[in-house]
Motif scaffolding. Structure first.
Motif, short mmCIF file in Angstrom:
data_model
loop_
_atom_site.label_atom_id
_atom_site.label_comp_id
_atom_site.label_asym_id
_atom_site.label_seq_id
_atom_site.Cartn_x
_atom_site.Cartn_y
_atom_site.Cartn_z
N LYS A 34 0.90 -1.14 -0.20
CA LYS A 34 0.03 -0.13 -0.19
C LYS A 34 1.00 1.21 0.02
O LYS A 34 0.35 2.26 -0.59
CB LYS A 34 -0.81 0.12 1.22
CG LYS A 34 -1.87 -1.08 1.17
CD LYS A 34 -3.14 -0.90 0.44
CE LYS A 34 -4.24 -1.87 0.47
NZ LYS A 34 -5.01 -1.85 -0.41
N LYS A 35 2.11 1.19 0.48
CA LYS A 35 2.91 2.50 0.72
C LYS A 35 3.62 2.83 -0.80
O LYS A 35 4.19 3.66 -0.80
CB LYS A 35 3.79 2.06 1.72
CG LYS A 35 4.78 0.85 1.49
CD LYS A 35 5.57 0.59 2.77
CE LYS A 35 5.97 -0.99 2.92
NZ LYS A 35 6.51 -1.14 4.10
N ILE A 36 3.58 1.94 -1.67
CA ILE A 36 4.13 2.36 -2.97
C ILE A 36 3.28 2.99 -3.85
O ILE A 36 2.05 2.47 -3.85
CB ILE A 36 4.94 1.54 -3.78
CG1 ILE A 36 4.17 0.15 -3.94
CG2 ILE A 36 6.19 0.88 -2.74
CD1 ILE A 36 4.75 -0.87 -4.94
N SER A 37 3.42 3.87 -4.66
CA SER A 37 2.54 4.58 -5.62
C SER A 37 2.12 3.57 -6.90
O SER A 37 2.53 2.60 -7.14
CB SER A 37 3.26 5.69 -6.17
OG SER A 37 4.21 5.25 -7.38
N VAL A 38 0.99 4.01 -7.31
CA VAL A 38 0.28 3.30 -8.62
C VAL A 38 1.30 3.34 -9.59
O VAL A 38 1.67 2.42 -10.36
CB VAL A 38 -1.01 4.04 -9.04
CG1 VAL A 38 -1.23 3.49 -10.36
CG2 VAL A 38 -1.82 4.09 -8.11
N GLU A 39 2.30 4.34 -9.75
CA GLU A 39 3.26 4.52 -10.95
C GLU A 39 4.39 3.47 -10.65
O GLU A 39 4.75 2.69 -11.66
CB GLU A 39 4.08 5.77 -11.02
CG GLU A 39 3.23 6.99 -11.40
CD GLU A 39 2.61 7.97 -10.27
OE1 GLU A 39 2.43 7.24 -9.11
OE2 GLU A 39 2.10 9.07 -10.56
N ALA A 40 4.67 3.31 -9.46
CA ALA A 40 5.74 2.24 -9.16
C ALA A 40 4.92 0.79 -9.51
O ALA A 40 5.69 -0.08 -9.91
CB ALA A 40 5.93 2.14 -7.65
N LYS A 41 3.88 0.27 -9.23
CA LYS A 41 3.14 -0.60 -9.43
C LYS A 41 3.12 -1.07 -11.01
O LYS A 41 3.38 -2.06 -11.53
CB LYS A 41 1.76 -0.72 -8.75
CG LYS A 41 1.80 -0.70 -7.48
CD LYS A 41 0.61 -0.54 -6.43
CE LYS A 41 0.72 -0.31 -5.16
NZ LYS A 41 -0.38 -0.24 -4.49
N SER A 88 12.58 8.68 -8.77
CA SER A 88 11.88 8.52 -7.74
C SER A 88 11.05 7.30 -7.61
O SER A 88 11.00 6.38 -6.62
CB SER A 88 10.99 9.76 -7.43
OG SER A 88 9.83 9.52 -6.18
N ILE A 89 10.47 7.04 -8.52
CA ILE A 89 9.90 5.76 -8.64
C ILE A 89 10.49 4.57 -8.68
O ILE A 89 10.18 3.37 -8.07
CB ILE A 89 8.84 5.74 -10.25
CG1 ILE A 89 7.79 6.81 -10.27
CG2 ILE A 89 8.28 4.37 -10.61
CD1 ILE A 89 7.29 7.03 -11.46
N MET A 90 11.81 4.51 -9.27
CA MET A 90 12.71 3.60 -9.21
C MET A 90 13.18 3.40 -7.50
O MET A 90 13.14 2.26 -7.28
CB MET A 90 13.99 3.66 -10.17
CG MET A 90 13.89 3.55 -11.79
SD MET A 90 13.81 1.70 -12.00
CE MET A 90 15.27 1.15 -11.75
N LYS A 91 13.19 4.37 -7.12
CA LYS A 91 13.65 4.29 -5.71
C LYS A 91 12.72 3.56 -4.80
O LYS A 91 12.91 2.71 -3.71
CB LYS A 91 13.97 5.59 -5.01
CG LYS A 91 15.29 6.24 -5.39
CD LYS A 91 15.61 7.60 -4.58
CE LYS A 91 16.90 8.09 -4.88
NZ LYS A 91 17.04 9.31 -4.26
N GLU A 92 11.27 3.98 -5.21
CA GLU A 92 10.23 3.08 -4.39
C GLU A 92 10.45 1.47 -4.60
O GLU A 92 9.85 0.77 -3.66
CB GLU A 92 8.84 3.54 -4.99
CG GLU A 92 8.58 4.79 -4.78
CD GLU A 92 6.98 5.11 -5.02
OE1 GLU A 92 6.21 4.44 -4.77
OE2 GLU A 92 6.81 6.02 -6.21
N LEU A 93 10.65 1.07 -5.58
CA LEU A 93 10.97 -0.18 -5.99
C LEU A 93 12.17 -1.21 -5.33
O LEU A 93 12.43 -2.08 -5.15
CB LEU A 93 10.63 -0.58 -7.59
CG LEU A 93 9.48 -0.15 -7.96
CD1 LEU A 93 9.39 -0.55 -9.59
CD2 LEU A 93 8.21 -0.99 -7.49
#
Length: 134
Positions: A34-41, A88-93
Motif C-alpha cells: 500500500k505504501k508504494i505509488s500506482v506509478e511504481a506498481k 523517484s519511482i525506481m527508488k520506491e521499488l
C-alpha cells in the motif's frame, strides 16, 4: 454458410492491440504494498514484461538469475514522466531505498545497470511477516 461473420486480417500494428501488461494483484491488495505509488506498481508490471525479452536473449548472470535492462530514458518514455520522477519511482521499488521489488547491479562506466526483479508472492510476504514478529 452465408450466416458467418466476414472477418478481416490483422495488418501491421493491429496485432499489438491484444497484448497486455500484467501487474500482480498482490501489489494492490496486500497491505505491504500500500505504501508504494500506482506509478511504481505500473513500472513493476512493465519490468515484468521485459523479463520475456531477457529470457529470449538468455540474459542470465553467473548464478543463473534473470535480469533486465531498463534505462531511465525508457522509463521516462513509458510513463511520460521527468527524469526526477523516474528516479523517484525506481527508488520506491529498490532493495536499498524502497520496498525491495528490484535489485540493481552497476556494471561500470558506459555499461547499463542490471536490474533483478524480485517475485511477488504470498510465500515471500508470509515469510517477511514471520521474521518481523520474531
Amino acid at each position: 454458410m452465408d450466416d458467418r461473420i466476414k472477418l478481416s486480417y490483422f495488418y501491421g500494428k493491429e496485432a499489438e492491440q491484444y497484448l497486455f501488461y500484467k501487474i500482480p494483484k498482490l501489489l494492490f491488495t496486500d497491505d505491504y504494498f500500500k505504501k508504494i505509488s500506482v506509478e511504481a506498481k505500473v513500472l513493476y508490471g512493465l519490468m515484468l514484461d521485459r523479463m520475456s525479452l531477457s529470457v529470449k536473449n538468455q540474459w542470465m548472470d553467473e548464478e543463473g538469475r534473470a535480469y533486465i535492462y531498463y534505462s531511465l530514458e525508457d522509463i521516462m518514455d513509458a510513463l511520460g514522466c521527468s527524469n526526477k520522477k523516474a528516479i523517484s519511482i525506481m527508488k520506491e521499488l529498490d532493495m536499498d531505498a524502497g520496498i525491495g521489488l528490484i535489485e540493481k547491479k552497476r556494471q561500470g562506466q558506459g555499461k547499463p545497470t542490471m536490474i533483478y526483479l524480485k517475485p511477488v508472492s504470498y510465500t515471500h510476504l508470509r515469510a517477511h511477516e514471520t521474521r518481523r514478529h520474531l
